[in-house]
Write an enzyme that holds these catalytic residues in place. Structure first.
Site, PDB file in Angstrom:
ATOM      1  N   LYS A   1       0.828  -1.074  -0.039  1.00 16.79           N
ATOM      2  CA  LYS A   1      -0.234   0.100   0.091  1.00 16.79           C
ATOM      3  C   LYS A   1       0.755   1.261  -0.041  1.00 16.79           C
ATOM      4  O   LYS A   1       2.080   1.397   0.855  1.00 16.79           O
ATOM      5  CB  LYS A   1      -0.856   0.021   1.193  1.00 16.79           C
TER       6      LYS A   1
ATOM      7  N   ASP B   1     -12.676   1.382   4.505  1.00 12.32           N
ATOM      8  CA  ASP B   1     -11.914   1.994   5.233  1.00 12.32           C
ATOM      9  C   ASP B   1     -12.421   2.321   6.913  1.00 12.32           C
ATOM     10  O   ASP B   1     -12.119   3.008   7.856  1.00 12.32           O
ATOM     11  CB  ASP B   1     -12.028   3.672   5.106  1.00 12.32           C
TER      12      ASP B   1
HETATM   13 ZN   LIG Z   1      -7.645   3.451   4.635  1.00 10.61          ZN
END
Ligand SMILES: [Zn+2]
Length: 432
Positions: free
Chosen positions: A214, A347
């Site tokens: 990421k 998220d």
């Molecule tokens: Zn995130």
């Protein structure tokens, strides 16, 4: 016997004794699930009066009860879900299990990495009980997510199947850095790398167990001192990150709000764009060309606006949230109807874990069909993770990960917010 031989024997006896101490989890016994209705997520049609025959942790076969029942072994354990609707276990491609809403602002400075791993153990259980049997954890400090994944895989704590990224790569002062403290504290987050050092950082994350890489292509909303509309890594840095990760067999997720950061990340070859708040038509066209997934994370916008003043966020974070959220709603609604590939992500951490399924209703409110939203959390998510061979559909050879709800999720997608039964790998997690 030489020294090496003695050492080898010593090592073997160490390995042997540590294995003997490991509790062996016996594979689950065969189970037949009587399914009133199964949603075929490929076609959107319902299959009625089915049996899902599970052998160990995998699905052996699925078919009409009349055909399967005569073949079942005598005395097989049966689970009766004949009045429920069965779906594959859900997949969330964007969570932060080791974090919580109050760790977004300066409050997070109090939390050690070991504490974050334990927060993760709690959130992993809550997420699994909400029907999410697989998650991709995209960003955690101190490899706390890798520790959590390994604890779940060892059977030490309950939780979903996890792909974990380790610390997210960020430029100095960027969305993934620690920007709350004055220079004399010399605080730097462990994913920070600039220039040619990004190659080393990607390799280091993989060395310590990352399944996926990421990185922060643009600034963020819930971080201090940066601008979500602006690109952070250069095109050259992004290319180096992606090439290094792909060369080592890892997919890449890019946090990206601003249109330039999205464009550069897509051209660099990332597998998914996370958030995409300022996504425009040029970005969408490029993503369609490259086959890049958008992971939109839209429900958090509603939850955050309602709770914005209660989380201990700084004035600049609050200001950014108020500015970006309405823009994101508009642009992502447009993206939903543009044909770009969508994978489900929430998220979770920005809002409390376990509310992940609220994302479905928000996606539908913003223009997706219920089936499209469910496919994003099953077929598409499995494809993005590279796990289409093991999760995402109820088919022979795949993990016996499934959920049951009351009612018809294609008529009312909010029924996914109250999952009554969860099975992971043939083991009943909820609704015994
Ligand atoms: Zn995130």
């Amino acid at each position: 016997m030489g020294r090496l031989g003695i050492c080898l024997i010593f090592l073997c006896s160490l390995v042997g004794s540590s294995m003997a101490q490991q509790p062996m989890n016996p594979p689950p016994a065969d189970v037949a699930v009587k399914a009133g209705k199964i949603l075929d997520v490929r076609t959107g049609s319902y299959l009625t009066d089915q049996i899902i025959w599970i052998e160990g942790d995998k699905i052996k076969t699925v078919g009409k009860a009349a055909d399967i029942t005569p073949k079942l072994p005598a005395g097989i354990r049966t689970i009766d879900l004949s009045n429920a609707t069965i779906l594959p276990g859900l997949i969330d491609c964007h969570v932060h299990l080791t974090m919580s809403p109050f760790s977004m602002g300066p409050g997070g400075l109090h939390s050690s990495y070991p504490r974050q791993a334990l927060t993760g153990a709690r959130n992993a259980r809550v997420t699994l009980e909400a029907g999410f049997t697989t998650v991709r954890n995209v960003g955690a400090g101190g490899y706390s997510d890798i520790a959590l994944r390994d604890a779940i895989n060892a059977g030490d704590v309950p939780g979903p199947r996890m792909l974990a990224s380790g610390p997210p790569l960020s430029i100095t002062g960027g969305h993934g850095d620690q920007n709350f403290l004055a220079p004399q504290f010399a605080a730097t987050e462990d994913g920070v790398a600039d220039g040619a050092d990004v190659v080393h950082k990607v390799r280091e994350n993989i060395k310590y167990g990352a399944d996926v890489i990421k990185f922060m292509a643009t600034g963020g909303v819930l971080s201090e001192g940066d601008n979500p509309a602006l690109a952070q890594y250069s095109p050259e840095e992004m290319k180096a990150i992606v090439d290094t990760a792909h060369g080592l067999g890892r997919k890449v997720a890019a946090h990206a709000h601003g249109e330039l950061g999205i464009r550069n990340a897509v051209i660099a070859g990332v597998d998914s764009i996370e958030h995409g708040s300022y996504i425009n038509d040029e970005d969408i066209q490029l993503m369609k060309q490259h086959g890049t997934y958008l992971v939109p994370t839209v429900y958090l916008q509603d939850w955050l606006m309602e709770n914005l003043m209660t989380l201990g966020l700084t004035p600049s974070m609050i200001g950014k949230a108020r500015l970006v959220m309405p823009i994101a709603q508009k642009n992502e609604s447009h993206a939903f109807t543009s044909g770009v590939k969508i994978a489900f992500g929430t998220d979770a951490a920005v809002y409390p874990h376990g509310l992940n399924a609220h994302e479905f209703a928000k996606m539908v409110q913003m223009g997706m069909t219920p089936l499209g939203a469910i496919q994003a959390a099953t077929l598409n998510a499995a494809d993005l993770l590279g796990w289409s061979d093991r999760v995402g559909t109820l088919e022979p050879g795949k993990f016996a990960d499934l959920i049951a709800v009351n009612g018809d999720p294609l008529a009312d997608v909010t029924v996914l917010q109250s999952v009554r039964f969860v099975m992971k790998g043939g083991e009943v997690i909820k609704g015994q």
